[in-house]
Write an enzyme that holds these catalytic residues in place. Structure first.
Site, mmCIF file in Angstrom:
data_model
loop_
_atom_site.group_PDB
_atom_site.id
_atom_site.type_symbol
_atom_site.label_atom_id
_atom_site.label_comp_id
_atom_site.label_asym_id
_atom_site.label_seq_id
_atom_site.Cartn_x
_atom_site.Cartn_y
_atom_site.Cartn_z
ATOM 1 N N ARG A 51 0.875 -1.172 0.000
ATOM 2 C CA ARG A 51 0.000 0.000 0.000
ATOM 3 C C ARG A 51 0.912 1.223 0.000
ATOM 4 O O ARG A 51 2.130 1.117 0.152
ATOM 5 C CB ARG A 51 -1.026 0.015 1.150
ATOM 6 C CG ARG A 51 -0.809 -0.842 2.336
ATOM 7 C CD ARG A 51 0.309 -0.394 3.198
ATOM 8 N NE ARG A 51 0.229 1.024 3.466
ATOM 9 C CZ ARG A 51 1.232 1.823 3.680
ATOM 10 N NH1 ARG A 51 2.471 1.349 3.671
ATOM 11 N NH2 ARG A 51 1.083 3.097 3.914
ATOM 12 N N GLY A 52 0.298 2.375 -0.144
ATOM 13 C CA GLY A 52 1.080 3.600 -0.323
ATOM 14 C C GLY A 52 1.128 3.891 -1.812
ATOM 15 O O GLY A 52 1.496 3.028 -2.609
ATOM 16 N N ALA A 53 0.754 5.126 -2.182
ATOM 17 C CA ALA A 53 0.575 5.449 -3.595
ATOM 18 C C ALA A 53 1.799 5.105 -4.448
ATOM 19 O O ALA A 53 1.666 4.425 -5.476
ATOM 20 C CB ALA A 53 0.186 6.923 -3.741
ATOM 21 N N ARG A 88 -7.345 -0.350 -6.988
ATOM 22 C CA ARG A 88 -7.560 0.733 -6.011
ATOM 23 C C ARG A 88 -7.883 1.990 -6.817
ATOM 24 O O ARG A 88 -7.164 2.320 -7.758
ATOM 25 C CB ARG A 88 -6.300 1.015 -5.159
ATOM 26 C CG ARG A 88 -5.713 -0.133 -4.361
ATOM 27 C CD ARG A 88 -6.432 -0.460 -3.064
ATOM 28 N NE ARG A 88 -6.723 0.622 -2.150
ATOM 29 C CZ ARG A 88 -5.947 1.008 -1.132
ATOM 30 N NH1 ARG A 88 -4.782 0.436 -0.928
ATOM 31 N NH2 ARG A 88 -6.337 1.971 -0.318
ATOM 32 N N GLN A 198 -2.272 1.766 9.801
ATOM 33 C CA GLN A 198 -0.953 1.902 9.165
ATOM 34 C C GLN A 198 0.021 2.694 10.038
ATOM 35 O O GLN A 198 1.217 2.701 9.764
ATOM 36 C CB GLN A 198 -1.081 2.584 7.794
ATOM 37 C CG GLN A 198 -1.813 1.759 6.751
ATOM 38 C CD GLN A 198 -3.281 2.108 6.686
ATOM 39 O OE1 GLN A 198 -3.878 2.528 7.678
ATOM 40 N NE2 GLN A 198 -3.883 1.931 5.537
ATOM 41 N N ASP A 238 -2.178 10.521 -1.867
ATOM 42 C CA ASP A 238 -2.548 9.506 -2.850
ATOM 43 C C ASP A 238 -2.865 10.124 -4.202
ATOM 44 O O ASP A 238 -2.761 9.464 -5.235
ATOM 45 C CB ASP A 238 -3.716 8.671 -2.334
ATOM 46 C CG ASP A 238 -3.267 7.843 -1.143
ATOM 47 O OD1 ASP A 238 -3.191 8.394 -0.030
ATOM 48 O OD2 ASP A 238 -2.917 6.664 -1.341
ATOM 49 N N LYS A 249 -4.954 9.541 3.111
ATOM 50 C CA LYS A 249 -5.653 8.613 3.995
ATOM 51 C C LYS A 249 -6.707 9.329 4.827
ATOM 52 O O LYS A 249 -6.474 10.420 5.344
ATOM 53 C CB LYS A 249 -4.618 7.957 4.920
ATOM 54 C CG LYS A 249 -5.164 6.931 5.902
ATOM 55 C CD LYS A 249 -5.979 5.836 5.265
ATOM 56 C CE LYS A 249 -5.262 5.108 4.162
ATOM 57 N NZ LYS A 249 -6.124 4.185 3.397
#
Lengths: 359, 359
Positions: A51-53, A88, A198, A238, A249
């Protein structure tokens, strides 16, 4: 990043695939996992093993390479792009990376495409690491100025925008690591970041690097900001719209409001690939809504340290679970990119990225 | 409130003590528990078997009655007051109720004190229920005006300020129940309220009463407010300073900031006993910091519905856990009391409670 004594990246090309950390197992277990098929890459993104852009973008690029290395009768390039693009909706790096690989391999003969896709995916990964390293240097200039006033630096962040969210260094955490490494007395308030927690990834990362930190419930952020316990807030993104509105987020926009009220600077750190000039404002950014069971069920470990899950919320309780929110540009002190810091505005962004003028 | 088909109060005098609901077992189990000693009453408050400022006050009053009914050699009145007064620092109703019982019984001969304390505790409980009922009527006037504009009422609340937090009706939830009962189309956004998840108590309460509601992560509140998905926010309070600053469950002040930014009214509902004219402003209100394990360990049920606990956060992760925050009076649209609604200011409060002028 250093893990178990050697330098690793959060995603690495392997002889038969791409090796990632299964982030759903952190902070209690550090497990490496090799993605060997398109389906595994798509699942890794949608299930948030990665995860994480920025890391989502790189993983998607490797996913295309994996697809093109499979039997060409199984999946076409466009099918792979469609599947990965649907994993996503909010992080724009995903589409940016997919388009980049697609544009690179499409003119090539089919037999050359797989190798080219691997090459381009590795290139995107290397560029991301270099950009994040530079974001750290740019952000350090901002943070050093703040630290010089008080002799210390009490930073608040949200979610995880560290090396686990990128290939290396991180976005929001890169300046924090740089500040710590340069000898500044840094302490980080890490918000838990429900529902996926997270913040635990951030605490784990900071611990590996020896950066002092304290975990808080998301609810406590306003209290600490309004009590002047924070010198700066820095988060990742993001997607950043052309006007400087920031999707990040869920929970970010309330931290920005509290920072503004408390007179605390609020920084957003992100590379070029997170900026979407096709979105005029935050209103145009799609916000992912995820499964309510992310709130209802809590993963952790039992008293013996064995991984398990507990039900926090009854199954029949209706839940709404948006994964992101929009922080209006007016609340952002500066956007910190690999090309420098700028005001959160169309003009500010275009000054750093003039090549986007015609988009 | 109706529970299992009959009208009950959240605390009731019993032949040999005071019967409460063990709120740490909700929403998965409804367990009644009779407090029979001073120590049990103090434990019920500090461990949050009972919580909510008004209910804490009433439980403390019963705690004094229990102490005076024990062997007088075991504990003196002043020892009981000291022990109960130290259980929770922020809710001022605790001290208000203790002082009221103390002042009532002190002039009496020792042999008459226990009976008088029981009498006064029951009186405090009855008054609380009557005040909350009235808060519901006063708040309904505010909410009806909002509902008339759009034909529906989308309310957000935080923590639990329902009948579980009082003796009956609730503070913040009393106007919501009144609105629902009067036929207004009500929907409630219930924020989880980490770390103790009192939003689950609110969801459970609303379900008993048939009020439509949706649970959200605390982080999602800003997103919903800024997307204009909320018509009004209404919360309770643990202490209101003379200038209208409000101490309430941590996380409240960020909702107030987001409501202000979104142009959504922000109401605080509380009885007279929550207003502390001895505190000039929120700066004077002590903020309780609770054990970090409230964040680290999550209580719930396993797949068989058996109560259990899971570790979410490693034991060696430093945690900061303030239980309350201060919402500045400037962010509060109105304070809703049993005597009417008023601006959050010294003048506003004194207009409703002129007898406090000389405090």
């Amino acid at each position: 990043m250093r893990v178990a004594g050697r330098h690793r990246l959060s995603i690495e090309a392997a002889p038969d695939g791409a090796t990632i950390i299964d982030q759903t197992r952190l902070p209690f277990a550090l497990e490496w996992l090799t993605l060997r098929t398109l389906a595994e890459a798509a699942h890794a993104i949608s299930s948030m093993q990665v995860r994480g852009a920025p890391l989502i973008g790189v993983t998607a690029a490797y996913g295309v390479a994996l697809a093109l290395s499979q039997n060409p009768d199984d999946v076409s390039l466009s099918e792979a792009i469609t599947l990965l693009g649907a994993t996503r909706p909010t992080a724009v790096n995903l589409h940016w990376a997919l388009m980049r690989v697609q544009q690179f391999v499409t003119p090539l003969p089919p037999s050359a495409r797989a190798e080219a896709a691997w090459q381009e995916a590795r290139m995107i990964a290397e560029e991301d690491a270099a950009q994040c390293r530079r974001i750290g240097e740019v952000g350090l200039l901002q943070l050093r100025e703040i630290a010089e006033k008080s002799g210390r630096l009490r930073i608040m962040t949200h979610c995880n925008a560290g090396w686990l969210a990128t290939v290396d260094y991180g976005t929001a955490l890169a300046p924090i690591y740089a500040a710590h490494d340069s000898g500044i007395n840094v302490h980080v308030w890490v918000s838990e970041t429900r529902p996926r927690n997270q913040g635990l990834l951030t605490a784990w990362e900071l611990k590996q690097h020896g950066v002092p930190h304290t975990l808080i419930a998301d609810n406590a952020a306003g209290f600490l900001l309004m009590r002047q316990e924070v010198d700066a807030v820095i988060v990742g993104a993001d997607r950043i719209a052309a006007n400087g509105d920031v999707a990040n987020k869920v929970g970010t926009c309330m931290k920005a409001l509290a920072a503004r009220d408390a007179g605390v600077p609020f920084f957003v750190a992100a590379p070029r690939s997170t900026i979407d000039f096709d979105c005029a404002s935050g209103d145009d950014i799609p916000i992912e809504e995820r499964d309510g069971d992310e709130l209802r069920l809590i993963k952790g470990v039992d008293t013996d340290g064995v991984a398990g899950e507990i039900r926090l919320i009854p199954a029949d309780t209706a839940v709404c679970n948006p994964a992101f929110d929009i922080t209006p540009a007016r609340l952002v002190t500066a956007i910190v990119t690999e090309r420098g810091a700028c005001p959160a505005s169309r003009n500010g962004l275009l000054r750093l990225f003039p090549e986007m003028t015609n988009v």
